[in-house]
Design an enzyme around this catalytic site. Structure first.
Site, PDB file in Angstrom:
ATOM      1  N   GLY A  57       1.508 -15.158  -2.102  1.00 41.07           N
ATOM      2  CA  GLY A  57       0.513 -14.357  -2.081  1.00 41.07           C
ATOM      3  C   GLY A  57       0.283 -13.552  -3.487  1.00 41.07           C
ATOM      4  O   GLY A  57       1.396 -13.530  -4.035  1.00 41.07           O
ATOM      5  N   ALA A  58      -0.866 -12.981  -3.258  1.00 38.34           N
ATOM      6  CA  ALA A  58      -1.195 -12.495  -4.893  1.00 38.34           C
ATOM      7  C   ALA A  58      -1.876 -11.070  -4.631  1.00 38.34           C
ATOM      8  O   ALA A  58      -2.732 -10.612  -5.522  1.00 38.34           O
ATOM      9  CB  ALA A  58      -2.081 -13.253  -5.687  1.00 38.34           C
TER      10      ALA A  58
ATOM     11  N   GLY B 180      10.600  -7.631   6.468  1.00 36.07           N
ATOM     12  CA  GLY B 180      10.527  -6.400   5.574  1.00 36.07           C
ATOM     13  C   GLY B 180      11.259  -5.225   6.340  1.00 36.07           C
ATOM     14  O   GLY B 180      10.961  -3.903   5.492  1.00 36.07           O
TER      15      GLY B 180
ATOM     16  N   THR C  42       0.471   3.847   2.599  1.00 36.83           N
ATOM     17  CA  THR C  42       0.234   2.463   2.981  1.00 36.83           C
ATOM     18  C   THR C  42      -1.127   1.898   2.776  1.00 36.83           C
ATOM     19  O   THR C  42      -2.033   2.503   2.462  1.00 36.83           O
ATOM     20  CB  THR C  42       0.831   2.431   4.555  1.00 36.83           C
TER      21      THR C  42
ATOM     22  N   LYS D 294      -2.711   2.524  -1.628  1.00 37.53           N
ATOM     23  CA  LYS D 294      -1.920   2.785  -2.744  1.00 37.53           C
ATOM     24  C   LYS D 294      -2.459   2.536  -4.029  1.00 37.53           C
ATOM     25  O   LYS D 294      -2.078   3.099  -5.112  1.00 37.53           O
ATOM     26  CB  LYS D 294      -1.056   1.418  -2.726  1.00 37.53           C
TER      27      LYS D 294
ATOM     28  N   SER E 241       7.221   4.670   9.852  1.00 39.16           N
ATOM     29  CA  SER E 241       7.860   5.775   8.889  1.00 39.16           C
ATOM     30  C   SER E 241       8.072   7.012   9.513  1.00 39.16           C
ATOM     31  O   SER E 241       9.023   7.798   9.263  1.00 39.16           O
ATOM     32  CB  SER E 241       6.898   5.813   7.832  1.00 39.16           C
TER      33      SER E 241
END
Length: 292
Positions: free
Chosen positions: A137-138, A248, A74, A78, A30
């Site tokens: 993924g969860a 990503g 990040t 969050k 970032s």
């Protein structure tokens, strides 16, 4: 915006400091992205990084003065950023996750730009509408993937997870936004075809080759939100069966652009002057080797 306070303050013209916080944080790209964009846009802002965990987040946030404009958050911050926000945009409210704080004098305003990052990244590859999809993924990022799929028109989403109980919050979110969620295990036999799979597993998460290949054969286009560990076990499966997989990095690019909109305008919907030039400059930065 879901308000938790009355009115909004006015940022000081001297509010020019920004950072990305997380733990770990040394890998974050970032600072490179934001610095490149600020130069193009002519913003006299600085953007750094700071290692902050959930236990220290509150004291670090309280220690910021009015020279601070905003923060990128990040993992694992969050959730605590969500709790600290005085107001929330709709995407943050739905996901329970804030990755952007605008440090308004009246209270930190929370946003989730991961959702928009997913949507805009998929649009770069021509994916603008999907009737059904799959999430692997969860964890926390899966909530952003679910909301992004809703915005792309999905009404049926399979969620592949190791623990069925982990899917319960995602199913509840699906009910709120008009998506029917079906829970699948990695060991399940996969037959139904979907045009899109979004993987939200950590980059080093182990997935057996047989499971990865089965998901790849039926999973359409793969967006794997990981960018620091590539190829992942899942993207390797897509490669073995001749499918298309993206990392990503596109999501990272677009969520950063949306953050800059927020830091400049107070919302993610108002474009920046010279935005196209800034975006292409940021894209070139991502093509360069990562630096510490």
């Amino acid at each position: 915006m879901v308000s938790r306070h009355r009115g909004l303050g006015v940022l000081s013209p001297s509010a020019s400091r920004l950072e990305v916080w997380g733990d770990p944080i040394a890998h974050s790209r970032s600072p490179q992205l934001h610095a490149a964009a600020y130069e193009v846009l002519g913003f006299d802002w600085t953007y750094g990084r700071r290692q902050v965990n959930e236990a220290t987040f509150g004291s670090e946030l309280a220690g910021l003065d009015d020279i601070w404009r905003g923060l990128s958050l990040t993992m694992p911050l969050k959730g605590v950023a969500f709790a600290a926000a005085s107001s929330l945009d709709r995407r943050a409210e739905l996901t329970g996750a804030v990755n952007t704080l605008l440090l308004d004098p009246a209270g930190a305003r929370g946003f989730n730009t991961d959702v928009g990052g997913i949507v805009r990244s998929l649009a770069d590859d021509g994916v603008t509408h999907v009737p059904r999809a799959r999430i692997v993924g969860a964890g926390a990022t899966a909530t952003s993937a679910m909301v992004a799929l809703s915005e792309l028109g999905a009404r049926d989403v399979d969620v592949v997870a190791r623990r069925p109980e982990a899917v319960v919050p995602l199913a509840a979110l699906g009910d709120r936004i008009g998506i029917t969620v079906t829970t699948m295990s990695f060991a399940a036999s996969v037959h139904d075809q979907v045009p899109l799979t979004i993987a939200t597993l950590p980059g080093d998460a182990p997935v057996p080759d047989a499971a990865a290949d089965a998901l790849a054969r039926s999973g359409g286009f793969l967006l794997d939100v990981v960018y620091g560990h590539w190829p992942t076990a899942l993207s390797a499966g897509w490669e073995r069966v001749g499918g298309t997989a993206r990392s990503g990095l596109g999501m990272l690019l677009h969520q950063a652009l949306l953050q800059i909109r927020i830091f400049q305008h107070g919302d993610a919907d108002t474009p920046l002057d010279r935005e196209t030039e800034a975006l292409e400059t940021m894209r070139r930065v991502l093509e360069e080797p990562a630096t510490a």
